[in-house]
Motif scaffolding. Structure first.
Motif, PDB file in Angstrom:
ATOM      1  N   HIS A   8       0.852  -1.195   0.000  1.00 50.18           N
ATOM      2  CA  HIS A   8       0.000   0.000   0.000  1.00 50.18           C
ATOM      3  C   HIS A   8       0.889   1.247   0.000  1.00 50.18           C
ATOM      4  O   HIS A   8       1.390   1.650   1.051  1.00 50.18           O
ATOM      5  CB  HIS A   8      -0.916  -0.049   1.234  1.00 50.18           C
ATOM      6  N   HIS A  40      -4.115   6.984  -5.392  1.00 46.20           N
ATOM      7  CA  HIS A  40      -5.565   7.199  -5.325  1.00 46.20           C
ATOM      8  C   HIS A  40      -6.125   7.497  -6.716  1.00 46.20           C
ATOM      9  O   HIS A  40      -5.731   8.490  -7.351  1.00 46.20           O
ATOM     10  CB  HIS A  40      -5.895   8.407  -4.438  1.00 46.20           C
ATOM     11  N   GLU A  67      -5.705   2.584  -5.622  1.00 47.90           N
ATOM     12  CA  GLU A  67      -6.641   2.617  -4.491  1.00 47.90           C
ATOM     13  C   GLU A  67      -7.847   3.447  -4.921  1.00 47.90           C
ATOM     14  O   GLU A  67      -7.729   4.666  -5.082  1.00 47.90           O
ATOM     15  CB  GLU A  67      -5.983   3.223  -3.237  1.00 47.90           C
ATOM     16  N   HIS A  74     -12.444   2.753   0.794  1.00 45.54           N
ATOM     17  CA  HIS A  74     -11.322   2.669  -0.148  1.00 45.54           C
ATOM     18  C   HIS A  74     -11.096   1.210  -0.555  1.00 45.54           C
ATOM     19  O   HIS A  74     -11.100   0.320   0.286  1.00 45.54           O
ATOM     20  CB  HIS A  74     -10.064   3.248   0.484  1.00 45.54           C
ATOM     21  N   HIS A 112      -8.166  -0.309   5.079  1.00 48.65           N
ATOM     22  CA  HIS A 112      -8.540   0.322   6.370  1.00 48.65           C
ATOM     23  C   HIS A 112     -10.057   0.438   6.599  1.00 48.65           C
ATOM     24  O   HIS A 112     -10.595   1.543   6.686  1.00 48.65           O
ATOM     25  CB  HIS A 112      -7.873   1.697   6.513  1.00 48.65           C
ATOM     26  N   ASP A 175       0.476   2.216   3.862  1.00 49.39           N
ATOM     27  CA  ASP A 175      -0.245   3.393   3.356  1.00 49.39           C
ATOM     28  C   ASP A 175       0.760   4.545   3.262  1.00 49.39           C
ATOM     29  O   ASP A 175       0.541   5.647   3.761  1.00 49.39           O
ATOM     30  CB  ASP A 175      -1.418   3.764   4.272  1.00 49.39           C
TER      31      ASP A 175
END
Ligand SMILES: [Zn+2]
Ligand SMILES: [Zn+2]
Length: 307
Positions: A8, A40, A67, A74, A112, A175
């Protein structure tokens, strides 16, 4: 052999601070075997990463992903070869988006799930309705920057789905948006063989729920002659984890009929538990703690055992 995956990561193609080149260098510096690019809502970094990997041939592999960052949660995708438009997104039916991602051959999972939602982090919490879990490959049970509580809820949700008989893999991720430091953070390990590419190894691991999540030693749990579960603390230890500081180990075995806990001396590497300890031993999830069994001490989760 086990390979370490960091699944991630963001770059300047979305809201990260590292360029594609800087991300590769940072991963190589930290001895990562394979990393995913999961910006993203864009795959604009894919060709940049591919170009660098082809030209410079760094000792690392890349999983191309994305993502999906929606108002209702997400979704992480791995091995995504094309941008999939998401005008079909429907809060009441996550199958529509997840299904269209999977139709292209990519892996899809929830990132998450228990992140703070609105008004603190609009859209970060998973709020879509999902009835058909067959479209879901994995759940990110540990998102390293998230709170202990949010990760514990994610872990418990994944565990309850697995104990109910669903086959969903677990992942963990940094992340990563900047150079955060990998020490004492959870990563994913995958058991594979030399010559097998990271993309293939990841697909095999996720499709068979054989991912290993750990911030310390890789933790294996195997069924022995259909009569016992054998757990082993492997010698492969994620860099930065202090094995000497572990007071003792606690191994927690959870089945649909409850949990059993066993303590191990810090020098012990193995634990056996007869299946007769459980009324229902159809599914067993084994977790390793450095000290007492509490979320603060969670060190590793072994792949789920299906009896
Ligand atoms: Zn996210
Ligand atoms: Zn992210």
């Amino acid at each position: 052999m086990y390979k370490r995956f960091e699944l991630h990561n963001h770059t300047i193609e979305s809201d990260g601070s590292l360029s594609a080149k800087e991300l590769i260098d940072y991963m190589v510096e930290n001895e990562v075997d394979a990393f995913a690019l999961t910006d993203h809502n864009t795959i604009s970094g894919h060709y940049k990463i591919k170009k660098i990997l082809e030209k410079e041939k760094p000792p690392i592999e890349c999983i191309l992903g994305m993502e999906y960052t929606t108002y209702y949660g997400h979704i992480l995708c791995f091995n995504l070869n094309e941008y999939i438009p998401w005008e079909n997104i429907d809060k009441e039916c996550a199958e529509l988006l997840l299904g269209s991602i999977k139709k292209t051959g990519a892996l899809a999972g929830i990132a998450h799930p228990f992140s703070y939602g609105a008004p603190i982090a609009q859209g970060c919490r998973w709020e879509m309705k999902l009835n058909d879990y067959s479209v879901l490959d994995f759940i990110e049970i540990i998102n390293n920057p998230e709170s202990l509580e949010a990760n514990e809820q994610a872990l418990m949700w994944w565990q309850s789905l697995c104990l109910s008989g669903l086959r969903i893999a677990m992942t963990a991720g940094m992340d990563l948006h900047r150079k955060d430091g990998f020490e004492n953070k959870f990563a994913v390990y995958v058991k594979t063989r030399p010559g097998i590419g990271a993309q293939t190894a990841l697909v095999r691991a996720i499709k068979t729920q054989k991912t290993y999540v750990t911030k310390g030693p890789v933790f294996e749990a195997l069924l022995q002659k259909n009569t016992a579960v054998k757990c082993r603390i492997e010698n492969i230890v994620k860099k930065g984890f202090d094995m000497q500081a572990v007071p003792f180990w606690t191994v927690e075995y959870t089945s649909p009929s409850g949990s059993v806990v066993r303590k191990l001396d810090k020098s012990e590497k193995m634990s056996f538990l007869p299946l007769s300890e459980f009324r229902d031993s159809s599914v067993i999830i084994v977790k390793l703690y450095a000290g007492e069994a509490c979320m603060e001490n969670l060190t590793a989760v072994a792949p789920v055992i299906y009896c």
